[in-house]
Motif scaffolding. Sequence first.
Motif, PDB file in Angstrom:
ATOM      1  N   ALA A  12       0.843  -1.215   0.000  1.00  0.00           N
ATOM      2  CA  ALA A  12       0.000   0.000   0.000  1.00  0.00           C
ATOM      3  C   ALA A  12       0.869   1.252   0.000  1.00  0.00           C
ATOM      4  O   ALA A  12       0.612   2.195  -0.762  1.00  0.00           O
ATOM      5  N   ALA A  13       1.906   1.275   0.817  1.00  0.00           N
ATOM      6  CA  ALA A  13       2.795   2.440   0.865  1.00  0.00           C
ATOM      7  C   ALA A  13       3.577   2.596  -0.435  1.00  0.00           C
ATOM      8  O   ALA A  13       3.794   3.716  -0.901  1.00  0.00           O
ATOM      9  N   GLN A  16       1.346   4.185  -2.953  1.00  0.00           N
ATOM     10  CA  GLN A  16       1.177   5.608  -2.633  1.00  0.00           C
ATOM     11  C   GLN A  16       2.399   6.399  -3.117  1.00  0.00           C
ATOM     12  O   GLN A  16       2.250   7.471  -3.716  1.00  0.00           O
ATOM     13  N   GLU A  19       2.238   6.708  -6.915  1.00  0.00           N
ATOM     14  CA  GLU A  19       1.244   7.700  -7.342  1.00  0.00           C
ATOM     15  C   GLU A  19       1.772   9.120  -7.157  1.00  0.00           C
ATOM     16  O   GLU A  19       1.619   9.974  -8.036  1.00  0.00           O
ATOM     17  N   GLN A  20       2.403   9.377  -6.029  1.00  0.00           N
ATOM     18  CA  GLN A  20       2.954  10.703  -5.762  1.00  0.00           C
ATOM     19  C   GLN A  20       4.107  11.020  -6.714  1.00  0.00           C
ATOM     20  O   GLN A  20       4.212  12.144  -7.214  1.00  0.00           O
ATOM     21  N   ASN A  90       9.314   9.255  -1.877  1.00  0.00           N
ATOM     22  CA  ASN A  90       8.235   9.837  -1.092  1.00  0.00           C
ATOM     23  C   ASN A  90       8.475  11.353  -1.044  1.00  0.00           C
ATOM     24  O   ASN A  90       9.584  11.789  -0.740  1.00  0.00           O
TER      25      ASN A  90
END
Length: 168
Positions: A12-13, A16, A19-20, A90
């Motif tokens: 999941a991370a 994310q 996507e970012q 991130n």
Amino acid sequence: MNIRNSTTSDIAAIFQVYEQASAYKLQVGNKGWKSFELSQIQKEIGENRHYVILEGEAIACTFLLTFNDDVLWKEAANDSSIYIHRIATNPLFRGNSYVTKIVLWAKEYAATTNKKYIRLDTHSGNEKINNYYSNCGFTFKGVTMVEWTAELPEHYKEGSFSLFEIAL
């Protein structure tokens, strides 16, 4: 900072961060990644080729290794190489030179597996990222065109890719 193999609990991370990173790529350039299939990420994790960089408990960056890339590198893919793909940072950790840290890690990994090259690619036309990779020790090797097929990720539909290499 800790580099380790990704686990299924990281998925999941990882999505994310992808996507970012894709949104950021579109913001600073004109090309980004399309979505990735869950089964693809699960397979890469199962093959111990998917990695995360942790800062504390947070996933700061993620990347993938492959050992052949004939789609982009064509006949040069027969060289003894590791290929770094899908480096994604991130946004909370941008500016921490993770590519430089991945390169140091990859040099050690390559030495233990008798590889002669570390390679990566990026969509063509983004001089900022091209310069960044050069500053991280990569040599620009040219631009290659991809003839997309349904077996390839969607972002390969965008055609041309810049190739980079570090000779060991």
